[in-house]
Scaffold this active site. Structure first.
Site, PDB file in Angstrom:
ATOM      1  N   ASP A 205       0.824  -1.218   0.000  1.00 21.20           N
ATOM      2  CA  ASP A 205       0.000   0.000   0.000  1.00 21.20           C
ATOM      3  C   ASP A 205       0.854   1.261   0.000  1.00 21.20           C
ATOM      4  O   ASP A 205       0.326   2.365  -0.091  1.00 21.20           O
ATOM      5  CB  ASP A 205      -0.927  -0.010   1.221  1.00 21.20           C
ATOM      6  N   SER A 229      -7.046   5.481   0.055  1.00 20.92           N
ATOM      7  CA  SER A 229      -7.210   4.210  -0.642  1.00 20.92           C
ATOM      8  C   SER A 229      -8.659   3.747  -0.500  1.00 20.92           C
ATOM      9  O   SER A 229      -9.243   3.829   0.579  1.00 20.92           O
ATOM     10  CB  SER A 229      -6.277   3.144  -0.051  1.00 20.92           C
ATOM     11  N   GLN A 279      -4.966  -1.039  -7.335  1.00 20.90           N
ATOM     12  CA  GLN A 279      -5.642  -0.213  -6.336  1.00 20.90           C
ATOM     13  C   GLN A 279      -6.318   0.972  -7.005  1.00 20.90           C
ATOM     14  O   GLN A 279      -5.784   1.551  -7.956  1.00 20.90           O
ATOM     15  CB  GLN A 279      -4.648   0.305  -5.293  1.00 20.90           C
TER      16      GLN A 279
END
Length: 296
Positions: A205, A229, A279
């Site tokens: 991430d 996110s 993502q």
């Protein structure tokens, strides 16, 4: 073992409440929200503890609400399937009586004989030929925004060596929204492969959402950007060690409607494709009239 690595392993060692219920906490480092990679990693740890003789090969997750670092997170596991080759788990992260995050992970009993192919690792300088974090900060620290400067001054469990370090101080838009970053833990980890998978989920991430802002000359630390996110997908392809250098190759094919989409591939130093990541995240200009991110 460094204090940063010891702290990371400690927060990944969840407290078991019941067979399908675990509790995790966040490091108290001054963040306003829980780091998304930490929630992914802790949810994966919780799911892994409910399977036997299988290893995680993929996960798909959604961030629903921002996490409160001051409050423990409860991870509730639902055992969706236990087959001969695959097992599937759903994990819900709960805080203040609300679900803040949900993850579905699939586990597979690795097969010795299989078809094999993979993209080759792109060219990049070796990590030893790039500035370490001390040199990086000495060279670029004066040009960094204050939040970035504080981040690099703190002892951290993940070491980053950007292949294009000027990207972090560049102000102009770049036509090719991609970046490469060498990553590894800042110290040795135990040999347990489950720990390495959780740590890779944690670091996957990092820097990824930021890639979607390269084309616009901004970063997640830019004062007029509201960034978060929204979802995260990870596929684990081959064995690896998260305490050895991995090249994280990232690009952003699209940004539109306040959302940025980024992809990533992690390669071993020897060139093996370890994992793939995707993502989508919120990259909203703050001057736009819009609801609070916590209400999304």
């Amino acid at each position: 073992m460094s204090k940063a690595i010891a702290n990371l392993l400690d927060i990944l060692d969840l407290e078991k409440i019941e067979d399908n219920l675990f509790r995790g906490r966040s490091p108290q480092v001054g963040w306003q929200r829980v780091f998304g990679g930490l929630v992914i990693a802790q949810a994966l740890v919780a799911a892994q503890r409910t399977v036997e003789n299988t290893a995680a090969h993929s996960l798909h997750a959604y961030f629903l609400l921002g996490g409160d670092p001051a409050t423990p997170i409860v991870y509730q596991i639902e055992r969706l399937r236990d087959g001969r080759s695959f097992a599937t788990r759903r994990c819900q992260a709960i805080q203040h009586d609300r679900v803040i995050f949900t993850l579905v992970a699939s586990f597979h009993n690795p097969e010795v004989q299989s078809l094999e192919h993979a993209f080759s690792r792109p060219d990049a300088p070796d990590p030893e030929d790039l500035p370490d974090e001390g040199e990086f900060f000495a060279r670029f620290g004066a040009h960094m925004p204050e939040p970035v400067r504080r981040y690099f001054q703190r002892e951290r469990p993940i070491e980053l060596r950007p292949v294009e370090p000027g990207r972090y101080i560049a102000r102009g838009a770049q036509s090719d929204p991609q970046q490469k970053v060498w990553v590894r833990t800042s110290g040795a980890l135990p040999d347990d492969p489950a720990i390495h998978r959780a740590v890779l989920a944690y670091l996957s991430d990092m820097t990824l959402l930021d890639t979607s802002l390269i084309a616009h000359g901004k970063s997640v630390f830019h004062p007029d950007i509201q960034a978060a996110s929204l979802d995260h997908a990870l596929w684990l392809h081959r064995p690896f060690r998260a305490d050895e250098w991995m090249l994280y190759v990232q690009d952003s094919p699209n940004a539109s409607g306040g959302l940025g989409f980024s992809r990533g591939a992690l390669y071993s130093r020897e060139g093996a494709l370890i994992a793939s990541v995707a993502q989508e995240g919120l990259i909203r200009l703050k001057h736009e009239a819009s609801p609070n991110v916590a209400q999304l």
